[in-house]
Design an enzyme around this catalytic site. Structure first.
Site, PDB file in Angstrom:
ATOM      1  N   PRO A  78      43.175  44.842  37.541  1.00  0.00           N
ATOM      2  CA  PRO A  78      42.823  46.162  38.071  1.00  0.00           C
ATOM      3  C   PRO A  78      41.390  46.559  37.699  1.00  0.00           C
ATOM      4  O   PRO A  78      40.832  46.088  36.704  1.00  0.00           O
ATOM      5  CB  PRO A  78      43.839  47.085  37.395  1.00  0.00           C
ATOM      6  CG  PRO A  78      44.216  46.372  36.135  1.00  0.00           C
ATOM      7  CD  PRO A  78      44.166  44.913  36.451  1.00  0.00           C
ATOM      8  N   VAL A  79      40.820  47.441  38.522  1.00  0.00           N
ATOM      9  CA  VAL A  79      39.480  47.980  38.278  1.00  0.00           C
ATOM     10  C   VAL A  79      39.598  49.498  38.167  1.00  0.00           C
ATOM     11  O   VAL A  79      40.217  50.147  39.022  1.00  0.00           O
ATOM     12  CB  VAL A  79      38.507  47.611  39.421  1.00  0.00           C
ATOM     13  CG1 VAL A  79      37.115  48.155  39.110  1.00  0.00           C
ATOM     14  CG2 VAL A  79      38.455  46.106  39.629  1.00  0.00           C
ATOM     15  N   ASP A 137      32.682  32.483  46.323  1.00  0.00           N
ATOM     16  CA  ASP A 137      33.751  33.407  46.717  1.00  0.00           C
ATOM     17  C   ASP A 137      33.164  34.621  47.446  1.00  0.00           C
ATOM     18  O   ASP A 137      33.536  35.766  47.183  1.00  0.00           O
ATOM     19  CB  ASP A 137      34.550  33.855  45.491  1.00  0.00           C
ATOM     20  CG  ASP A 137      35.926  34.405  45.874  1.00  0.00           C
ATOM     21  OD1 ASP A 137      36.386  34.128  46.996  1.00  0.00           O
ATOM     22  OD2 ASP A 137      36.534  35.112  45.055  1.00  0.00           O
TER      23      ASP A 137
END
Length: 800
Positions: A502-503, A614
């Site tokens: 999570p951020v 990415d």
């Protein structure tokens, strides 16, 4: 009646068959301008007509640059839009310019009280709409004296206190709503400066007074002044400001945006877009540091109290709210009305932007002496071109410049400028305190080393493969600080969640907003990805790369701390909740260019050659001005020496973005990032996600784009939500789709490198090669694969 329609048609025919044309730039008393018609200035630079914004049915009459990109610089009926296309523009019987709705009711008028018989309305090639008395050629009314949000060459911003007249810029409410917004820019009488005011009368920005060559808080303006800027004051209580562009081929103007920023815009014929310059920083906001506080955007924190002053509210100051300002620590001698002690003196603050609300001393007086002899004078400055300025109230909005600026002399009590100390006492105290500190440091260092060895034995994976020199460069943030900043990682502070974890949004004690990426215990990305990201990004500095503030490895936690991006990630604008705000093609072009510049820095211009591995929409973050920043370097690889490709049996990346040679054989290079960029470019064009695209028998967006290219229908790829008309941006759509397809070609050697892509997008390379068939890549491997439905990074596992 319609505006000389037959003549207008003839002109269009002549334009098709001959090399000259004559624009219709005038409306006479017996004519009108219908909703579908336009006036074109004599030199074809401007046009006047009705327009709508963002697929809205509301119609406005405006003046625009006659360019492929809609650029409105003046709006008549800002407060009262038409609700349909039945409006007309004409000269009324009483001599006013008016807009009538479908019921012939007046929506907008010039509101002139006196009537003139023989009038015509003319759109000049300066962008000025004038109502002209044909008997003598004089202007009865002109749009240049009733500005909207744009400041054009030869237009005057002015104030005349004696006549109670002024011409100010008034921002739009939003980029899509021309109604008067929160911000107004006006020049002050007697050249006292220019303000941007918020909500009517709250100062938001201040230029300082005019010294004959520049507004003194804009030291970089001197070159502009020498190149056509004029500022003057005809009589007391008046002032005006205008600029000109000597080169008639240059299209340049200024606009006060809906966020209160003045942008300089210059048309690029090459890019067919506006180049925008804006230099605002936090210190430009009026009173950021309160009274007796100095702001320096290069420092952290940006605000400090003047010497001899301390914060009024310590708690607010420590939390990064400095607007309460500072207060004097010791009263001035002159305030005591005593003969004891030495006279007050002045502290020199060099190279600053001076505060407002000054008073001018007579020019024949000694500036310092005059201020010293007046106890109400708390500061002075002697400025060339202005004279002796002094202040008797709080000094607010003092800004420290990197270069330029003026010298401000602040009145302080004598003891605060000349503190004498016993050197022997200082030396003795220093020796004693030094001995104590050395002992304490030794104790805590041994204790910390012991704890570190214990943690290292427990979690040796984190550091075992990293050089000690790399670790010494890492910025470290304490767990307790991050916990407090995120309110103990409250779910209401969560911004999103990716493959790492999570951020959270947080706020440091100095007021800086941050994004904290916290590794989830269930994450497939481990210590190596964490350390890889910290080491890689801490070595990189570029405006299109996200900035790493620090990291935390404490209490079995691994966290990365980044600058906070208020607009989140690009995928929300392309495919998610913010898509309705992303209807401007020029905005998308700017984002594409920024991503490409960031990628060019990684591949060619940084001291390390980095392959991101990415690159995707969710890893492009957008700041408050929608500038793109590449993020998430956990999968990035550094190339040593002259190597330009490598291979791995541990393939990492995201479904739909991986190049074929990487997905199937583990080969990666600059060209594998180019493949990802090509997919991203096609997504930005179409507003569709490659990995979840489905159209008839086409499984991938790349395949669909290739099909349209071969059918000669590539403009159908354009996102239908874009409000730009397809014809206006058709050349861009074709070029960008061509570049995108070149980037996703199956053979890596066929793909252009990053610098070539940038040259293609900017039209430096005019003729583009025809693309070959792209690779339609799926994950087809016997190796184990992990993929989440939320488009997080995948890893194809194997020995490395």
């Amino acid at each position: 009646m319609g505006i000389r329609f037959g003549y207008f048609v003839l002109l269009l025919i002549f334009t098709c068959f001959f090399t000259f044309s004559s624009a219709i730039d005038i409306i006479n008393a017996n004519e009108s301008l219908a909703n579908s018609e336009a006036l074109i200035s004599n030199g074809n630079r401007f046009k006047l007509g009705f327009f709508s914004r963002s697929n809205s049915s509301r119609r406005y009459l405006g003046i625009m640059y006659n360019l492929p990109v809609m650029t409105v610089v003046w709006v008549a009926n800002r407060n009262k839009p038409l609700n349909d296309s039945s409006g007309t523009f004409q000269i009324s019987s009483d001599g006013n310019l008016v807009i009538l709705d479908g019921r012939k009711e007046i929506v907008w008028s010039t509101n002139l009280s006196s009537s003139v018989a023989n009038l015509s309305a003319v759109l000049l090639d300066t962008g000025n709409l004038v109502l002209q008395d044909n008997s003598n050629g004089e202007y009865v009314w002109e749009s240049f004296r009733h500005a909207s949000d744009s400041f054009l060459p030869t237009m005057r911003l002015f104030v005349d206190v004696n006549r109670n007249e002024k011409n100010v810029l008034m921002s739009w409410t939003s980029p899509d709503d021309p109604a008067p917004g929160r911000f107004a820019m006006k020049i002050m009488p007697d050249l006292e400066g220019t303000y941007i005011l918020k909500d009517g009368n709250i100062p938001y920005w201040y230029s300082g007074p005019w010294n004959g060559q520049t507004f003194i808080r804009l030291p970089g303006m001197r070159a502009l002044y020498n190149d056509g800027t004029t500022v003057g004051s005809g009589s007391p209580g008046t002032a005006y400001y205008m600029f000109n562009v000597p080169n008639s081929s240059v299209l340049q103007y200024y606009v006060l945006t809906s966020s209160g920023v003045v942008e300089e815009r210059e048309w690029s014929y090459e890019k067919k877009a506006w180049d925008v310059t804006s230099t605002r920083n936090e210190c430009d906001i009026y009173g950021k540091c309160g009274s007796f506080g100095s702001c320096d955007a290069r420092e952290t924190p940006i605000c400090t109290c003047f010497r001899g002053f301390s914060p009024k509210a310590e708690d607010e100051w420590d939390a990064g709210n400095w607007t309460s300002g500072c207060t004097r620590e010791t009263p001035l001698k002159c305030e005591h009305n005593t003969s004891l002690g030495k006279e007050d003196e002045f502290l020199k603050m060099a190279g600053v932007g001076l505060p407002d609300h000054y008073i001018l001393f007579p020019v024949d007086k000694d500036c310092r002496g005059a201020c010293l002899g007046d106890c109400s004078c708390i500061a002075y400055a002697d400025v060339t071109g202005i004279g002796c300025m002094h202040w008797s109230h709080n000094l607010t909005d003092v800004v420290k410049f990197a270069s330029g600026g003026e010298d401000l002399y602040v009145r302080l009590p004598y003891p605060q400028l000349h503190k004498k100390h016993d050197r022997r006492a200082i030396i003795a105290t220093t020796v004693v305190m030094g001995s104590i500190l050395i002992g304490l440091c030794t104790y805590f260092a041994r204790k910390k080393l012991s704890n570190y060895r214990a943690r290292k034995n427990k979690k040796g994976l984190i550091f075992s493969q990293r050089k000690e020199s790399e670790l010494e460069e890492l910025p470290v943030v304490r767990f307790e600080m991050l916990s407090n900043a995120t309110e103990k990682f409250d779910r209401t502070k969560m911004l999103g969640e990716g493959g790492f974890g999570p951020v959270y949004k947080g706020k440091l004690p100095n007021g800086q907003e941050i994004a904290v990426k916290r590794q989830a215990r269930s994450s497939n990305q481990g210590a190596e990805e964490f350390m890889n990201e910290v080491v890689v990004i801490s070595k990189l500095q570029h405006r299109n790369l996200v900035k790493l503030i620090g990291c935390c490895v404490e209490h079995d936690e691994k966290m990365l701390v980044y600058e906070y991006m208020p607009n989140g990630s690009l995928d929300a604008f392309l495919f998610g909740s913010h898509k309705r705000e992303f209807h401007n093609w020029q905005m998308r072009k700017s984002i594409v260019a920024g991503i490409c510049r960031g990628l060019l820095y990684l591949h060619r211009d940084s001291r390390l050659k980095i392959i991101h591995r990415d690159l995707k929409a969710s890893n492009i973050l957008l700041d408050e001005e929608l500038n793109p920043k590449i993020s998430d370097f956990g999968m990035a690889r550094i190339f040593d020496g002259k190597a330009d490709q490598a291979n791995t049996t541990r393939v990492v990346g995201t479904y739909g973005y991986m190049s074929p040679e990487y997905a199937h054989r583990g080969m990666f290079s600059e060209k594998s990032d180019i493949y990802s960029f090509g997919v991203l470019l096609l997504e930005i064009l179409s507003g569709k996600k490659n990995s979840s695209f489905c159209d008839e028998d086409q499984q991938f967006l790349t395949a669909y784009a290739w099909k349209l290219w071969n059918e000669g229908k590539i403009t159908n790829l354009m996102d239908p939500s874009l409000y730009d008309s397809a014809s206006a941006i058709e050349d861009d759509i074709v070029r960008y789709a061509n570049v995108g397809l070149l980037c996703v070609q199956e053979i890596a050697a066929d793909r252009p490198n990053t610098s070539t892509v940038l040259s293609m997008l900017s039209c430096e390379i005019v003729e583009l090669p025809r693309p070959k068939q792209p690779a339609f890549v799926g994950i087809q491997s016997s190796q184990s694969t992990e993929l989440s439905s939320n488009d997080v990074t995948i890893s194809i596992l194997g020995g490395r």
